[in-house]
Design a protein around this motif. Structure first.
Motif, short mmCIF file in Angstrom:
data_model
loop_
_atom_site.label_atom_id
_atom_site.label_comp_id
_atom_site.label_asym_id
_atom_site.label_seq_id
_atom_site.Cartn_x
_atom_site.Cartn_y
_atom_site.Cartn_z
N ALA A 25 43.56 41.74 35.49
CA ALA A 25 44.11 42.06 36.82
C ALA A 25 44.54 40.79 37.56
CB ALA A 25 43.07 42.83 37.64
N ARG A 26 43.71 39.77 37.51
CA ARG A 26 44.05 38.51 38.21
C ARG A 26 45.26 37.84 37.58
NH1 ARG A 26 38.41 38.19 37.99
NH2 ARG A 26 38.52 36.76 36.21
N SER A 27 45.33 37.86 36.26
CA SER A 27 46.46 37.24 35.59
C SER A 27 47.77 37.95 35.93
CB SER A 27 46.25 37.25 34.07
OG SER A 27 47.33 36.65 33.40
N LEU A 28 47.76 39.26 35.91
CA LEU A 28 48.96 40.02 36.27
C LEU A 28 49.35 39.77 37.71
CD1 LEU A 28 48.15 43.44 34.54
CD2 LEU A 28 49.88 41.77 33.84
N ALA A 29 48.36 39.65 38.59
CA ALA A 29 48.64 39.38 40.00
C ALA A 29 49.30 38.02 40.18
CB ALA A 29 47.35 39.46 40.81
N ALA A 64 35.07 46.72 41.85
CA ALA A 64 36.51 46.85 42.05
C ALA A 64 36.95 46.14 43.32
CB ALA A 64 36.89 48.34 42.12
N ASP A 65 36.17 46.28 44.38
CA ASP A 65 36.50 45.61 45.64
C ASP A 65 36.48 44.09 45.50
OD1 ASP A 65 36.87 47.99 46.98
OD2 ASP A 65 34.82 48.07 47.80
N ARG A 66 35.54 43.58 44.67
CA ARG A 66 35.49 42.12 44.45
C ARG A 66 36.76 41.62 43.77
NH1 ARG A 66 29.97 43.09 43.25
NH2 ARG A 66 30.42 43.17 41.01
N THR A 67 37.22 42.37 42.79
CA THR A 67 38.45 41.97 42.10
C THR A 67 39.64 42.02 43.04
OG1 THR A 67 37.61 42.76 39.97
CG2 THR A 67 39.98 42.48 40.17
N VAL A 68 39.72 43.05 43.87
CA VAL A 68 40.80 43.14 44.85
C VAL A 68 40.76 41.96 45.79
CG1 VAL A 68 41.64 44.44 46.84
CG2 VAL A 68 41.05 45.64 44.74
N LYS A 121 43.09 36.84 47.68
CA LYS A 121 42.90 35.42 48.01
C LYS A 121 43.97 34.54 47.39
CE LYS A 121 37.89 35.44 48.81
NZ LYS A 121 36.56 35.04 48.26
N ILE A 122 44.52 34.98 46.25
CA ILE A 122 45.59 34.18 45.62
C ILE A 122 46.97 34.71 46.02
CG2 ILE A 122 44.13 33.50 43.67
CD1 ILE A 122 45.48 35.65 41.96
N GLY A 123 46.99 35.55 47.05
CA GLY A 123 48.26 36.02 47.59
C GLY A 123 48.81 37.26 46.94
#
Length: 261
Positions: free
Chosen positions: A24-28, A44-48, A53-55
């Motif tokens: 998820a972070r990589s795709l974001a 899930a909320d932590r990942t969101v 945080k990275i925009g």
């Protein structure tokens, strides 16, 4: 390299966990809009939160994969929020360590529904939107056990392998619609799941976890466990516009661990 997925809508299952979160972070980071689906709402909320945080743009969605009846409602929520899904990452949890024999029928049925049937039915629900756009990416994360069965993971080896046959068949059916379908499998990536499996093996064999981990590391040509971000980045390429001619494949992200060709 521009992967060509900025603004694409990605649904990542199990995105509260180690591999799913990394995907998820990589795709974001590549500009995709991420729907983080997980049974654990807090995870899930932590990942969101990490994505924001990275925009990045992301929303969490609690999802129990064992409940097939919620698939349509959950996908409808995504469509109302962002539109139809462009990228589907099927990433499910695994069953407990088991032998291949003497397992109750109820155990097989339970995990078949959450690990296999849920993936198939969700993909069926999302495919019409991909076909309408003439573009789509389906990646199903499995396990190195589908290539080289892992001892004491009998249920996992069998059920995950069924997804390989399904994905390969699907790739032939949807290729002319601009949709790719691939399998990606991790070797020993440093996640809580791998830590759990190392602990269980240590317990069974009366050894220390450190000894089990060292033994596993020695079998990996690169000489270490993988970083979840390395796995996530491999998925990002596989779902990209640059990977449009890769379909029906099994991609190994294993540091050379699997000895078979």
């Amino acid at each position: 390299m521009d992967l060509g997925i900025s603004g694409k809508i990605a649904l990542v299952l199990g995105a509260g966990g180690g591999l799913g979160g990394a995907i998820a972070r990589s795709l974001a980071r590549e500009g995709a809009i991420i729907v983080v689906a997980d049974l654990d709402s807090e995870a899930a909320d932590r990942t969101v939160s990490e994505i924001r945080k990275i925009g990045g743009k992301s929303e969490a969605l609690r999802w129990d994969l064992s409940e097939l009846a919620v698939i349509d409602a959950n996908v409808s929520k995504i469509e109302q929020l962002f539109g139809s899904v462009d990228i589907l990452v099927n990433n499910t949890g695994g069953p407990p360590p088991t032998s291949a024999s003497d397992q109750a029928a109820e155990l097989w049925t339970k995990h078949f529904q959450s690990m296999v049937l849920s993936v198939i039915k969700l993909t069926d629900r999302i495919l019409p939107g991909m076909r309408e756009k003439g573009w789509g990416r389906i990646v199903t994360s499995t396990s190195s056990g589908v290539v080289s069965p892992i001892p004491n993971l009998g249920v996992s080896n069998a059920l995950r392998l069924s997804l390989v046959g399904w994905s390969k068949t699907l790739a032939r059916e949807v290729g002319r619609d601009g949709i790719t379908s691939n399998i990606i499998l991790p070797g020993r990536i440093a996640t809580t799941r791998i830590q759990f499996l190392d602990e269980q093996k240590a317990k069974r064999e009366g050894r220390s976890v450190e000894d089990v981990s060292s033994e596993s590391t020695a079998s990996i040509p690169i000489g270490r466990y993988g970083n979840p971000d390395e796995y996530g980045d491999a998925v990002s390429f596989l779902v990209s516009a640059r990977a449009s001619y890769i379909t029906g494949s099994i991609i190994r992200v294993d540091g050379g661990l699997i000895t078979s060709i």
